[in-house]
Design an enzyme around this catalytic site. Structure first.
Site, short mmCIF file in Angstrom:
data_model
loop_
_atom_site.label_atom_id
_atom_site.label_comp_id
_atom_site.label_asym_id
_atom_site.label_seq_id
_atom_site.Cartn_x
_atom_site.Cartn_y
_atom_site.Cartn_z
N ARG A 1 0.84 -1.21 0.00
CA ARG A 1 0.00 0.00 0.00
C ARG A 1 0.86 1.25 0.00
O ARG A 1 1.93 1.29 0.62
CB ARG A 1 -0.88 0.05 1.26
CG ARG A 1 -2.05 -0.88 1.24
CD ARG A 1 -2.98 -0.59 2.40
NE ARG A 1 -2.29 -0.52 3.67
CZ ARG A 1 -2.74 0.16 4.74
NH1 ARG A 1 -3.86 0.83 4.66
NH2 ARG A 1 -2.06 0.18 5.87
N SER B 1 7.42 -4.89 7.40
CA SER B 1 7.00 -5.82 8.46
C SER B 1 7.80 -7.12 8.46
O SER B 1 7.24 -8.21 8.44
CB SER B 1 5.50 -6.11 8.31
OG SER B 1 4.79 -4.92 8.28
N ASP C 1 5.36 -3.01 11.43
CA ASP C 1 3.90 -2.84 11.55
C ASP C 1 3.43 -2.91 13.00
O ASP C 1 2.45 -2.28 13.39
CB ASP C 1 3.15 -3.88 10.70
CG ASP C 1 3.51 -5.32 11.04
OD1 ASP C 1 4.54 -5.54 11.70
OD2 ASP C 1 2.76 -6.23 10.62
#
Length: 900
Positions: free
Chosen positions: A522, A586, A640
């Site tokens: 994203r 992450s 994350d």
């Protein structure tokens, strides 16, 4: 004139539909906990939860009490794939002194007969399972227990009502054990109706209704557990013994009962009871015919008005006479002979009239039976949510078997009343005795299966002591990761993030955030406003990362990321702006500063080459340079988990722990700088990214890893790595379930022992299916549909086992996660030096958010293992996007403060 007499015995189609509706209402009443006490149709749970599947085998005994004779049976069941069994029986009389005596005498008599049978068949010295067919209404609380509610038929034995008949039988058998050397184990108490369904169910697996139409009448069927309020649990199905003979005892059928029905009832042994049975069972139909003929004779319509002794004698006309007189093919000869033998001396017209009476009486019986059966079939179809249903009804009973036209009439009326059901009527062979043996064989099989399933799943049931041990080991590993001399060899890496503060509300500006952590990537534009109108606005776009890029070269991966950023900047019209950027990455990184992150190792299916040991921020900058279209100010590389903590910290300053329970599993928390030996300085706090997924990679939790965990690990992209994550994260739970299902199927405990092609496919059982299957709102029918989508053709029993497997796997994951979190909470409490810790944990991840039980079990485990910590769990809103922007904003704020 005959028709005028019998007008009320004729039932139209509309009346039968009305009877059907009345019976449906009575069924609902009988199934409800609050309404059952006043219901006439008692809907008794039988605790028979399954139908035979053909894998039953062995030698079984059965005894059958309820008819005019007592029967003992030996049944051999062969698991030869042909559904074959062998029945040997012996019949014993049931004298009046036994059927109307006391309980001790009755059960001693049964034990005597069984002892004789065992000796005759040379079965002494063998311990055999026994099924007890007891054809009277009993309240059961388990399969091998039943309290007699009331005697029916011609039985009136004293001291048995309201007692457990299995206990009484066991006591009588115990007395015989020493003297006659017989050793039997009573495994099941079965109603004859249930026995009939089970016998037919062995031959036809569609059979889920049992019907008796003989001296008594009754029906049973397989009901959904969620509708049976009288029994705990809502999984699967259970056979319900309707005891429909009492339908109408509350007056519900009074408008259909004739003067003859009332007279018959008043002269019976149990006036006002079993009214439906008295309208349809063979025990009463002969008497009903006698009462009609008596009145007609008295009024001069038959036998020249001469009333013989036979017409005045109760029970003189029996059902066998009625059946014989209805054999129209033989003309009037049968009727004339029977009536003459009763000293009635009929004319031809008398014979025609009597034959007509018999036909209408038996026709009404078939009609009423069909209406109640149609109600059961309709309920079955509605339970299954089918527009059209195929099913089989197993039938037994003398009236159905011996009456020349009864069966055909019943079939015809049932099909007319329920045109949406394709019904096969299957005559029971071996009757209720064979059925009792089948229930016993089934109970025997299920008990053996249960033991094997329990053995397979036992390692997943972690007691509190084991969880406390896991918590202790996690705590030790946390300390190893923080200490300079042990950090290099620690499995829990305790990586410093260089995030040294949480949001204070003064952050503002426009920020870009990148989020890489799964199969999607994203890019976000985040606008943060401070002051009284404090808010966070986000705009984002999602891009897929193809497998060939996830597992290609590092250069290809970062070029793809930069291509996605370029598309987003153009889409938002901000290509020229040099915005501060936070990069949520992450994966385990070792950071030397907030904007430097060296990849320790890939997880979650990524295998891009030339990345491990490299600074991912440098790789991103180089890819931007290669493209040469825009420039960005990369301020922070973010995990994350840290993003999750920061997002919740923006809402609640007490949030100092971040937890991810989704595709992966990880925790971060604010640690005192003085405890972080691998970073210079001892003032303030820094967020530590534990990377706890690798907990156990040194073998410290091997004792709780199962053979299934090892299978999953060996088949993964990173064998031997991330062992704790492989037991607790969404990416692996479905695969653990698949491995268990394969093992249970190999043992013949699931899917009829057939491993389908789809079950062989790694990754077919996604974790989202666990969430769906474990949903409390989901009926087993829907579970079966999910399994069918996966190419797994499951029975109702299979679905229950699959749901149980999913439950133990996800529960273990939540409890292990809770044990790890409890270790961190206790560390925080000790750091602060307080008796009780008040803290908020920010949580994100699909497993926590979407699984129906994971979050609850996790919270309960934390409460058990960290009782001195008062924990608030706060759901994060987009930790990896919004969180990355907030970390960037905090870093900018702290940087500006440092400059000033």
């Amino acid at each position: 004139q005959v028709d005028r007499y019998l007008y009320h015995l004729r039932l139209s189609h509309d009346i039968l539909l009305d009877v059907m509706a009345r019976f449906q209402a009575e069924m609902v009443k009988g199934l409800g906990r609050d309404t059952n006490p006043t219901a006439t149709v008692k809907m008794l749970p039988s605790f028979v939860r399954s139908l035979p599947d053909g894998s039953e085998k062995g030698d079984f005994l059965a005894v059958d009490l309820g008819g005019s004779q007592f029967r003992a049976h030996q049944v051999k069941v062969f698991a030869d794939g042909k559904q074959s069994s062998q029945l040997e029986s012996k019949f014993y009389p049931t004298p009046k002194e036994v059927t109307q005596g006391n309980g001790a005498e009755l059960f001693d008599y049964i034990a005597d007969c069984l002892s004789d049978f065992v000796e005759t068949k040379n079965l002494k010295h063998k311990k055999l399972p026994l099924g007890f067919t007891f054809s009277f209404p009993c309240k059961q609380t388990k399969l091998e227990e039943g309290v007699l509610l009331a005697w029916t038929k011609h039985f009136r034995v004293r001291g048995v009502q309201d007692t457990d008949v299995v206990s009484s039988l066991r006591k009588a058998l115990q007395k015989h054990k020493a003297s006659f050397d017989i050793d039997v184990d009573v495994l099941a108490l079965v109603n004859d109706t249930v026995g009939t369904m089970m016998t037919c169910g062995y031959d036809d697996q569609r059979c889920e209704v049992g019907l008796i139409i003989g001296t008594g009448t009754n029906a049973c069927y397989m009901e959904e557990m969620r509708h049976i309020n009288l029994v705990e649990g809502d999984e699967g199905r259970m056979c319900i013994n309707t005891e429909w003979g009492a339908f109408g005892d509350d007056g519900a059928l009074d408008d259909l009962r004739t003067e003859f029905d009332r007279e018959l009832d008043l002269g019976s042994l149990n006036p006002g009871k079993q009214l439906f049975e008295k309208m349809i069972s063979s025990l009463y139909l002969g008497e009903l015919v006698r009462l009609i003929l008596l009145k007609m004779t008295k009024e001069g319509l038959l036998f020249n008005g001469k009333v013989s002794t036979a017409l005045l004698t109760k029970g003189k006309i029996e059902m066998k006479h009625v059946s014989a007189m209805e054999k129209y093919k033989e003309g009037l000869s049968n009727t004339k002979e029977i009536l003459t033998n009763l000293n009635l001396f009929p004319s031809e017209e008398d014979c025609v009239a009597v034959q007509h009476v018999c036909t209408i009486v038996s026709f009404r019986s078939a009609n009423l039976c069909a209406a109640a059966l149609a109600a059961i079939l309709t309920r079955l179809r509605e339970n299954k949510k089918l527009l059209r249903m195929r099913t089989t009804v197993g039938i037994d009973g003398g009236l159905y078997k011996t009456h020349p036209k009864y069966a055909r009439r019943l079939h015809k009326v049932v099909r007319r009343l329920v045109p949406t059901c394709d019904v096969r009527f299957l005559l029971s062979e071996g009757g209720s005795g064979r059925g009792a043996a089948m229930v016993t064989a089934l109970a025997h099989r299920l008990a053996a299966q249960r033991r094997r399933i329990d053995t397979a799943l036992a390692p997943f049931l972690l007691p509190l002591g084991v969880l406390q041990e896991v918590k202790g080991r996690m705590r030790a590993e946390l300390e190893y990761g923080l200490k300079r001399e042990t950090q290099a060899n620690a499995t829990v890496k305790m990586l410093p993030t260089y995030v040294c503060g949480t949001p204070d509300g003064t952050e503002k500006g426009k920020f870009l955030a990148l989020d890489l952590g799964g199969t999607n990537f994203r890019v976000l534009l985040v606008k943060i406003k401070s002051g009284r109108r404090r808010s966070v606005q986000m705009y984002n776009k999602i891009f897929a990362i193809p497998l060939e890029i996830m597992q290609g070269t590092g250069e290809e991966l970062f070029d793809h990321i930069v291509q996605c950023i370029a598309d987003f900047l153009e889409y938002m019209g901000i290509k020229g702006a040099r915005l501060p950027l936070g990069f949520t990455f992450s994966f385990p990184c070792r950071q030397a500063s907030i904007d430097k992150g060296t990849l320790v190792g890939w997880t979650k299916g990524f295998k891009a080459t030339d990345c491990e040991g490299e600074d991912v921020v440098d790789m991103l900058r180089e890819a931007i340079r290669r493209r040469n279209e825009f420039d960005l100010d990369i301020v922070a590389v973010v995990n994350d988990t840290v993003g999750t903590m920061m997002t919740c910290g923006y809402e609640d300053p007490n949030c100092e722990i971040g937890l991810i329970a989704g595709t992966g599993s990880n925790v971060c928390y604010m640690e005192d700088m003085k405890n972080i030996e691998i970073v210079e300085g001892s003032e303030g706090k820094m967020c530590i990214n534990t990377e706890w997924g690798a907990f156990g990679d040194n073998g410290c939790i091997d004792h709780i890893r199962t053979k299934y965990d090892r299978e999953v690990d060996e088949g993964s992209l990173n064998p031997g790595k991330q062992r704790y994550e492989k037991m607790t994260s969404g990416m692996y739970l479905g695969e653990i379930v698949r491995q268990i299902l394969i093992d249970l199927t190999k043992q013949g405990l699931l899917f009829r022992g057939h491993i389908s092609e789809s079950l062989r496919k790694r990754g077919i059982f996604e974790t989202k299916f666990l969430s769906q299957i474990e949903s409390d709102r989901l009926a087993l029918l829907q579970v079966r549909r999910i399994l069918q989508q996966l190419g797994l053709d499951s029975t109702c029993d299979d679905s229950i086992i699959v749901k149980e497997v999913c439950g133990v796997v996800s529960r273990r994951a939540a409890r292990l996660c809770g044990a790890g979190l409890a270790a961190i909470l206790e560390k925080k409490r000790e750091n602060q030096g307080v008796e009780r810790l008040q803290i908020t944990v920010g949580v994100d991840g699909t497993l926590y958010k979407l699984h129906p039980h994971f979050s609850r079990v996790l919270r309960e485990t934390v409460k058990e293992l960290a009782p001195q910590c008062d924990v608030t769990f706060m759901l994060s809103e987009d930790g990896s996007g919004k969180g990355a922007a907030l970390i960037t904003a905090v870093a900018k704020r702290l940087h500006n403060v440092g400059r000033k």
